[in-house]
Design a protein around this motif. Structure first.
Motif, PDB file in Angstrom:
ATOM      1  N   GLU A  43      29.280  24.877  -7.614  1.00 53.91           N
ATOM      2  CA  GLU A  43      30.314  25.917  -7.689  1.00 53.91           C
ATOM      3  C   GLU A  43      30.248  26.837  -6.467  1.00 53.91           C
ATOM      4  O   GLU A  43      31.289  27.180  -5.885  1.00 53.91           O
ATOM      5  CB  GLU A  43      30.127  26.739  -8.962  1.00 53.91           C
ATOM      6  N   ILE A  44      29.043  27.213  -6.049  1.00 53.44           N
ATOM      7  CA  ILE A  44      28.887  28.116  -4.905  1.00 53.44           C
ATOM      8  C   ILE A  44      29.257  27.414  -3.600  1.00 53.44           C
ATOM      9  O   ILE A  44      29.944  27.989  -2.745  1.00 53.44           O
ATOM     10  CB  ILE A  44      27.448  28.667  -4.847  1.00 53.44           C
ATOM     11  N   ILE A  45      28.830  26.175  -3.454  1.00 49.21           N
ATOM     12  CA  ILE A  45      29.169  25.428  -2.237  1.00 49.21           C
ATOM     13  C   ILE A  45      30.676  25.189  -2.158  1.00 49.21           C
ATOM     14  O   ILE A  45      31.270  25.253  -1.069  1.00 49.21           O
ATOM     15  CB  ILE A  45      28.404  24.084  -2.187  1.00 49.21           C
ATOM     16  N   LYS A  46      31.322  24.987  -3.295  1.00 50.35           N
ATOM     17  CA  LYS A  46      32.781  24.819  -3.316  1.00 50.35           C
ATOM     18  C   LYS A  46      33.466  26.081  -2.805  1.00 50.35           C
ATOM     19  O   LYS A  46      34.437  26.007  -2.024  1.00 50.35           O
ATOM     20  CB  LYS A  46      33.252  24.498  -4.733  1.00 50.35           C
ATOM     21  N   ALA A  47      32.970  27.255  -3.228  1.00 47.53           N
ATOM     22  CA  ALA A  47      33.542  28.522  -2.760  1.00 47.53           C
ATOM     23  C   ALA A  47      33.327  28.704  -1.263  1.00 47.53           C
ATOM     24  O   ALA A  47      34.174  29.259  -0.569  1.00 47.53           O
ATOM     25  CB  ALA A  47      32.918  29.682  -3.528  1.00 47.53           C
ATOM     26  N   LYS A  83      25.585  24.107   5.600  1.00 47.34           N
ATOM     27  CA  LYS A  83      24.134  23.982   5.523  1.00 47.34           C
ATOM     28  C   LYS A  83      23.467  25.346   5.346  1.00 47.34           C
ATOM     29  O   LYS A  83      22.406  25.452   4.705  1.00 47.34           O
ATOM     30  CB  LYS A  83      23.578  23.293   6.765  1.00 47.34           C
ATOM     31  N   PHE A  84      24.064  26.386   5.914  1.00 51.27           N
ATOM     32  CA  PHE A  84      23.532  27.743   5.751  1.00 51.27           C
ATOM     33  C   PHE A  84      23.418  28.091   4.263  1.00 51.27           C
ATOM     34  O   PHE A  84      22.368  28.556   3.798  1.00 51.27           O
ATOM     35  CB  PHE A  84      24.438  28.744   6.469  1.00 51.27           C
ATOM     36  N   TRP A  85      24.493  27.858   3.517  1.00 53.58           N
ATOM     37  CA  TRP A  85      24.496  28.203   2.097  1.00 53.58           C
ATOM     38  C   TRP A  85      23.629  27.237   1.301  1.00 53.58           C
ATOM     39  O   TRP A  85      22.969  27.651   0.328  1.00 53.58           O
ATOM     40  CB  TRP A  85      25.927  28.215   1.564  1.00 53.58           C
ATOM     41  N   GLU A  86      23.595  25.986   1.686  1.00 55.03           N
ATOM     42  CA  GLU A  86      22.723  25.021   1.004  1.00 55.03           C
ATOM     43  C   GLU A  86      21.258  25.436   1.153  1.00 55.03           C
ATOM     44  O   GLU A  86      20.479  25.350   0.191  1.00 55.03           O
ATOM     45  CB  GLU A  86      22.954  23.621   1.570  1.00 55.03           C
TER      46      GLU A  86
END
Length: 296
Positions: A266-270, A279-282
């Motif tokens: 859900e967060i990566i989709k946003a 990759k930063f958010w991952e």
């Protein structure tokens, strides 16, 4: 008799309320003094009977120091004309009085929360040493609905500064403590936050409604990596991360309590809504400790 007694009681209550109302400033000041230490750490004589005092206020180990600057003339009561904190280092205040114009110079890392422009017949002017950075109106507009400016997950802390903190936040990235430009930094970039206090989060002031970037350092040069299309999108992502941050405070928690797959997706989709570096958010969601060279 009873009615007269009742009227007296009501009158006494009203008088007490009026006394409390008109003395609330005095009472609040006394409570503040009882809870916080106030030490004069610098005295600056200005001539013509005027004097400045720099106060260091300590309200406990968890709050850090705050400061205020007061002015008085001869034996009159002093007036607070500047209230501030330091984002880094100790205060550096200089002042000069000439022809009823008081000029107060303060250092680059100073975060001003309140200031007065006059005292008696004296006009007061404040000057930041070095460069006084301005926050673009477009960024201020985006921040009107900001309410998640700090996120801590595993070993990473992401913080977006308040508008009044931003001029001071340039120290260490755009300028040094004296306000002098540092090499390797683009003059159009404005630091608006940090990750772990060593990786800058910034906007490009040359772009209207600038995307949000993080800084990556290579051979003493800072490079930009986009993490959000604007501050509004960053807020959406931050809120989602904040909801899952409980009991995820240390690098060990990333192994013992990893982010659930549905939350991760859900967060990566946003974050994918734009040309962002996913990759930063991952890495944040997986508990990778971010450094200025981790994404290169």
């Amino acid at each position: 008799m009873k009615s007269k007694r009742f009227i007296k009681i009501v009158g006494a209550v009203l008088i007490c309320l009026l006394i409390i109302f008109f003395s609330k400033n005095f009472i609040s000041k006394q409570i503040f003094k009882a809870m916080c230490g106030d030490e004069v750490v610098q005295k600056i004589p200005l001539g013509d009977g005027y004097k400045l005092k720099l106060h260091q206020v300590d309200c406990g180990a968890t709050t850090g120091f705050s400061y205020n600057l007061t002015i008085s003339k001869d034996n009159t009561d002093s007036k607070e004309i500047m209230n501030f904190e330091m984002l880094d280092n100790d205060p550096d205040i200089e002042a000069s009085l000439s022809h009823n114009k008081l000029t107060i110079t303060y250092s680059q890392p100073t975060v001003i929360s309140n200031k007065e422009n006059s005292y008696s017949d004296v006009d007061i002017h404040f000057i930041r040493k070095g460069k006084d950075f301005k926050v673009p109106s477009s960024f201020k507009e985006q921040r009107k609905n900001s309410d998640t400016d700090y996120v801590g997950l595993y070993d990473n802390e992401l913080e977006i500064y308040q508008n009044e903190e931003i001029p001071a936040a340039q120290v260490g990235f755009a300028v040094n403590n004296k306000g002098e430009a540092k090499p390797g930094w683009n003059k159009d970039w404005l630091v608006v936050g940090t990750i772990n206090y060593e990786m800058p989060i910034f906007i490009d002031t040359a772009k209207h409604n600038s995307p949000i970037y993080v800084g990556q350092k290579s051979n003493s040069q800072w490079k930009k990596v986009q993490i959000a299309t604007n501050n509004s999108q960053l807020q959406v992502i931050n809120k989602k991360i904040d909801k899952i941050s409980d009991d995820r405070f240390t690098p060990e928690d990333a192994k013992d309590n990893p982010v659930k797959e549905r939350d991760f997706k859900e967060i990566i989709k946003a974050a994918r809504e734009g040309q962002n570096h996913i990759k930063f958010w991952e890495d944040i969601l997986r508990g990778v400790t971010l450094k200025p060279n981790t994404l290169l």
